[in-house]
Scaffold this active site. Structure first.
Site, PDB file in Angstrom:
ATOM      1  N   LYS A   1       0.852  -1.190   0.000  1.00  0.00           N
ATOM      2  CA  LYS A   1       0.000   0.000   0.000  1.00  0.00           C
ATOM      3  C   LYS A   1       0.885   1.237   0.000  1.00  0.00           C
ATOM      4  O   LYS A   1       1.731   1.403   0.864  1.00  0.00           O
ATOM      5  CB  LYS A   1      -0.926   0.049   1.214  1.00  0.00           C
ATOM      6  CG  LYS A   1      -1.954   1.177   1.091  1.00  0.00           C
ATOM      7  CD  LYS A   1      -2.795   1.408   2.304  1.00  0.00           C
ATOM      8  CE  LYS A   1      -2.293   2.504   3.198  1.00  0.00           C
ATOM      9  NZ  LYS A   1      -2.178   3.842   2.572  1.00  0.00           N
TER      10      LYS A   1
ATOM     11  N   GLY B   1       6.972   3.871   9.496  1.00  0.00           N
ATOM     12  CA  GLY B   1       6.030   4.908   9.911  1.00  0.00           C
ATOM     13  C   GLY B   1       6.285   5.349  11.329  1.00  0.00           C
ATOM     14  O   GLY B   1       7.439   5.532  11.711  1.00  0.00           O
ATOM     15  N   GLU B   2       5.221   5.516  12.120  1.00  0.00           N
ATOM     16  CA  GLU B   2       5.404   5.995  13.497  1.00  0.00           C
ATOM     17  C   GLU B   2       4.968   4.965  14.530  1.00  0.00           C
ATOM     18  O   GLU B   2       4.453   3.905  14.193  1.00  0.00           O
ATOM     19  CB  GLU B   2       4.720   7.351  13.723  1.00  0.00           C
ATOM     20  CG  GLU B   2       3.448   7.633  12.978  1.00  0.00           C
ATOM     21  CD  GLU B   2       2.351   6.663  13.258  1.00  0.00           C
ATOM     22  OE1 GLU B   2       2.048   6.449  14.451  1.00  0.00           O
ATOM     23  OE2 GLU B   2       1.786   6.129  12.292  1.00  0.00           O
TER      24      GLU B   2
ATOM     25  N   THR C   1       2.722   4.644  17.144  1.00  0.00           N
ATOM     26  CA  THR C   1       1.376   4.164  17.485  1.00  0.00           C
ATOM     27  C   THR C   1       0.883   3.182  16.427  1.00  0.00           C
ATOM     28  O   THR C   1       0.353   2.109  16.753  1.00  0.00           O
ATOM     29  CB  THR C   1       0.397   5.343  17.634  1.00  0.00           C
ATOM     30  OG1 THR C   1       0.806   6.120  18.761  1.00  0.00           O
ATOM     31  CG2 THR C   1      -1.018   4.864  17.868  1.00  0.00           C
ATOM     32  N   THR C   2       1.063   3.516  15.150  1.00  0.00           N
ATOM     33  CA  THR C   2       0.666   2.594  14.085  1.00  0.00           C
ATOM     34  C   THR C   2       1.514   1.319  14.172  1.00  0.00           C
ATOM     35  O   THR C   2       1.019   0.221  13.941  1.00  0.00           O
ATOM     36  CB  THR C   2       0.814   3.255  12.697  1.00  0.00           C
ATOM     37  OG1 THR C   2       0.130   4.500  12.721  1.00  0.00           O
ATOM     38  CG2 THR C   2       0.227   2.380  11.605  1.00  0.00           C
ATOM     39  N   GLY C   3       2.791   1.490  14.530  1.00  0.00           N
ATOM     40  CA  GLY C   3       3.665   0.330  14.710  1.00  0.00           C
ATOM     41  C   GLY C   3       3.108  -0.626  15.757  1.00  0.00           C
ATOM     42  O   GLY C   3       3.060  -1.844  15.549  1.00  0.00           O
TER      43      GLY C   3
ATOM     44  N   GLU D   1      10.246   0.099  10.964  1.00  0.00           N
ATOM     45  CA  GLU D   1      11.176   1.211  11.117  1.00  0.00           C
ATOM     46  C   GLU D   1      10.324   2.397  11.486  1.00  0.00           C
ATOM     47  O   GLU D   1       9.425   2.775  10.731  1.00  0.00           O
ATOM     48  CB  GLU D   1      11.919   1.416   9.793  1.00  0.00           C
ATOM     49  CG  GLU D   1      13.140   2.296   9.932  1.00  0.00           C
ATOM     50  CD  GLU D   1      12.826   3.714   9.583  1.00  0.00           C
ATOM     51  OE1 GLU D   1      12.398   4.452  10.486  1.00  0.00           O
ATOM     52  OE2 GLU D   1      12.997   4.094   8.424  1.00  0.00           O
TER      53      GLU D   1
ATOM     54  N   CYS E   1      13.664   9.818   8.221  1.00  0.00           N
ATOM     55  CA  CYS E   1      13.577   9.162   9.531  1.00  0.00           C
ATOM     56  C   CYS E   1      14.846   9.361  10.333  1.00  0.00           C
ATOM     57  O   CYS E   1      14.827   9.335  11.552  1.00  0.00           O
ATOM     58  CB  CYS E   1      13.323   7.674   9.351  1.00  0.00           C
ATOM     59  SG  CYS E   1      11.720   7.350   8.641  1.00  0.00           S
TER      60      CYS E   1
ATOM     61  N   GLU F   1      10.476  13.972  16.717  1.00  0.00           N
ATOM     62  CA  GLU F   1      10.845  14.084  15.320  1.00  0.00           C
ATOM     63  C   GLU F   1       9.894  15.067  14.644  1.00  0.00           C
ATOM     64  O   GLU F   1       8.724  14.774  14.441  1.00  0.00           O
ATOM     65  CB  GLU F   1      10.770  12.720  14.643  1.00  0.00           C
ATOM     66  CG  GLU F   1      11.336  12.757  13.257  1.00  0.00           C
ATOM     67  CD  GLU F   1      11.626  11.370  12.722  1.00  0.00           C
ATOM     68  OE1 GLU F   1      12.694  11.182  12.151  1.00  0.00           O
ATOM     69  OE2 GLU F   1      10.777  10.479  12.865  1.00  0.00           O
TER      70      GLU F   1
END
Lengths: 499, 119
Positions: A181, A233-234, A236-238, A255, A294, A395
């Site tokens: 995606k 990504g970040e 919370t989604t991780g 990552e 990143c 970040e």
């Protein structure tokens, strides 16, 4: 002006099972260019049903694809590399339009690097051998690497084609089928790639879908028909993706960013030479890709006895940055990728100032004229403060660096490691001892020593701490997409004697 | 005096009300890290596994706002206001298909707020 906005179709489709197909719900979203906030094209607003179709197509293809020879797969990866290379300028222009980064960066970094990652994994899979051990004179242990099957990949918007090219080649080289995606801000180069390589792989081996995280990303990450998820990504989604994977007992690699320290010891100023010039550029690399990296070296740590002299040079170099139309080959810093990022960066500049950070240069939005007035531009900014400030801990993902001074090695390390993250770091010195001992003591997966922001294939990249796990851009990534079949063989004609 | 760590703008409340009507009970979780990190995420209640390492900062429009303890240690001297902006955030946050993104606007806690909330 050397380039201008390229032409696009009115709308594009998902690539599933070897062909372009409209989304089941027939809904599309508008994707704008951050350069001037004008429409690029419409892209599919995919839903769970679209993901389901891709999962079926990939599962149908996986057995035959998993049994192809390494030579065959490598040949196809090389074919993709050749196609991207032959169309380098077109890819670069579309990437600049979609992401807002300057054309000189896409021409010289994003696209050539993408080509090289495809070639690297084509080579790696050919050169690789499995292992075997003779356990005793009659017994042999044979280790075979087998593909996991179907991989879900979710990539970010900061390096759209390059992140795709970090993720697809190792998964495909090892015989997996992939459902990727794209990021909703930057679906264009992934689509262009599929237009160019539509016939390269057997149907179902590569599937590219577009859409929003909650509608398409979540059904992909949580799907019981996939065997692994790779995510950039970040945090919370991780965490959510790991939760979904735990339901399916699937492996994941992720990552999740960082807040990378870039440390300059006093010996860098022992001479005013080419190395000092390189070091100053190394400090200013925080502005590279508008800070949307990143591993952005967004914490600058400078030894106190050279602080004033060194920072004067860094400020001078920062103020010489050309921020203008991203289609101009002289432009060094372009637009932030979206309005929400732009707003977020401005909110950080505000809280940084409130916390007492001193603005050494920049510190505000950059207002360009004409069509660019509607784009999202931020001035390269240097904030001086201390490591407990939020601008030192989060970040910002903008062209913003937070600088502080340290007195000795111990304090440099204390500040460098005082962060939740551990993705990248930079160490600059002329002292041979420091060049080994300081990187060893930094808790980060990549430490650049007397350099920064180099991302060659064959140097592993990945995080410590909350920056994630897994090592990309290296052949060790291939094992993140495989399982080991151990064949334990007895050449003994005699029975055990138990029964 | 009862001070709060979090607040929400009227524009963000309007978006939140639409999401509540569609999904029911929700939570906010503050993200960190790359890309869309440092943005607040809104999920259906129960979507995200929460435990004692997730600090409850307060309630906004009836919705709990959480942040991980590690991150809280670096953020606790600031007051957060959830606002909304046009944009195309990338994450699983539920407002994204609406073409808007929740963002955080921060200010320092006043000395009075700080002594009540952080001592």
């Amino acid at each position: 002006m050397d380039y201008k906005k390229p032409k696009f179709k009115e709308k594009y489709e998902n690539f599933i099972g070897g062909k372009f197909v409209p989304p089941v719900g027939n809904e599309y979203f508008e994707n704008n260019s951050p350069i001037d906030n004008t429409l690029i094209a419409k892209y599919p607003r995919s839903q769970k049903e679209d993901i389901d179709h891709a999962v079926i197509a990939a599962n149908k293809a996986k057995e035959a694809w998993g049994n192809t020879s390494a030579a065959e797969r490598a040949g196809l990866l090389n074919e993709v590399a050749d196609i991207i290379e032959a169309n380098l300028e077109e890819f670069a222009l579309v990437e600049t339009c979609d992401n807002g980064k300057p054309i000189r960066e896409t021409l010289n970094a994003d696209i050539p690097l993408s080509v090289d990652h495809w070639r690297y994994f084509a080579s790696a899979i050919r050169a690789e051998e499995s292992t075997m051990s003779e356990l005793d004179i009659h017994t042999v242990s044979l280790n075979l690497k087998e593909p996991l099957g179907v991989i879900g990949q979710i990539i970010p918007w900061n390096f759209p084609l390059l992140m795709l090219s970090w993720k697809l080649p190792p998964a495909l080289a090892t015989g997996n089928c992939v459902i990727l995606k794209s990021a909703e801000q930057t679906p264009s180069t992934a689509t262009l790639l599929m237009e160019k390589i539509a016939d390269v792989f057997p149907p179902g081996v590569v599937n590219i879908l577009h859409g929003f995280g909650p509608e398409a990303g979540k059904p992909l990450a949580s799907h019981s028909g996939i065997d692994k998820v790779a995510f950039t990504g970040e945090t919370t989604t991780g965490q959510l993706i790991m939760q979904y994977a735990s339901k399916n007992l699937n492996p994941v690699t992720m990552e999740l960013g960082g807040k990378s320290p870039n440390i300059f010891f006093n010996s860098v100023m022992d001479a005013d030479d080419a190395f000092l010039d390189k070091a100053i550029e190394g400090a200013v690399l925080f502005a590279f890709n508008q800070g949307e990296v990143c591993t952005c070296p967004s914490r600058l740590l400078v030894q106190e006895d050279i602080y004033d002299a060194f920072m004067a040079r860094v400020i001078e170099r920062t103020e010489a940055i050309i921020q203008d139309n991203p289609y101009d080959v002289n432009t060094m810093v372009g637009a932030q990728a979206s309005n929400d990022q732009y707003e977020k960066i401005l909110s950080y500049l505000k809280i940084g100032k409130e916390e007492g950070a001193k603005v050494l240069t920049g510190g505000a939005a950059c207002h360009l004229d004409g069509d660019l007035a509607n784009g999202f531009y931020i001035q390269p900014t240097i904030l001086e403060g201390h490591n407990k400030m939020r601008v030192f801990q989060e970040e910002i993902f903008g062209p913003v660096v937070a600088v502080t001074k340290f007195k000795d090695e111990a304090e440099a390390l204390e500040i460098a490691n005082d962060t939740l993250y551990g993705l990248g770091a930079g160490v600059w010195s002329r002292d041979a001892h420091q060049l080994y001992q300081i990187p060893r003591a930094i808790k980060a997966g990549r430490v650049w020593v007397n350099c920064y922001h180099a991302y060659p294939a064959h140097a592993p990249f990945g995080g410590y701490k909350k920056s994630g796990f897994g090592r990309e851009t290296h052949l060790m990534m291939m094992n993140h997409y495989r399982q080991t079949k151990n064949m334990l063989i007895s050449y003994d004609k005699n029975k055990l004697g138990f029964f | 005096m009862n001070y709060t760590r979090v607040a929400i703008t009227q524009a963000a409340t309007l978006i939140l009300d639409q999401l509540k009507a569609k999904y029911g009970d929700l939570i906010f979780h503050q993200s960190g890290g790359c890309c869309d990190g440092s943005s607040p995420m809104v999920f259906e209640e129960g979507e995200m596994y929460l435990d004692e390492s997730d600090i409850l900062l307060g309630q906004l429009d009836g919705i709990n706002y959480y942040m991980n303890q590690d991150q809280f240690d670096y953020w606790k001297h600031t007051h957060l206001t959830v606002d909304v902006t046009e944009g195309r955030g990338a994450s699983f946050s539920l407002e994204i298909p609406m073409g808007v993104r929740f963002i955080i606007r921060s200010r320092l806690l006043t000395p009075e707020e700080n002594s009540e909330l952080n001592n």
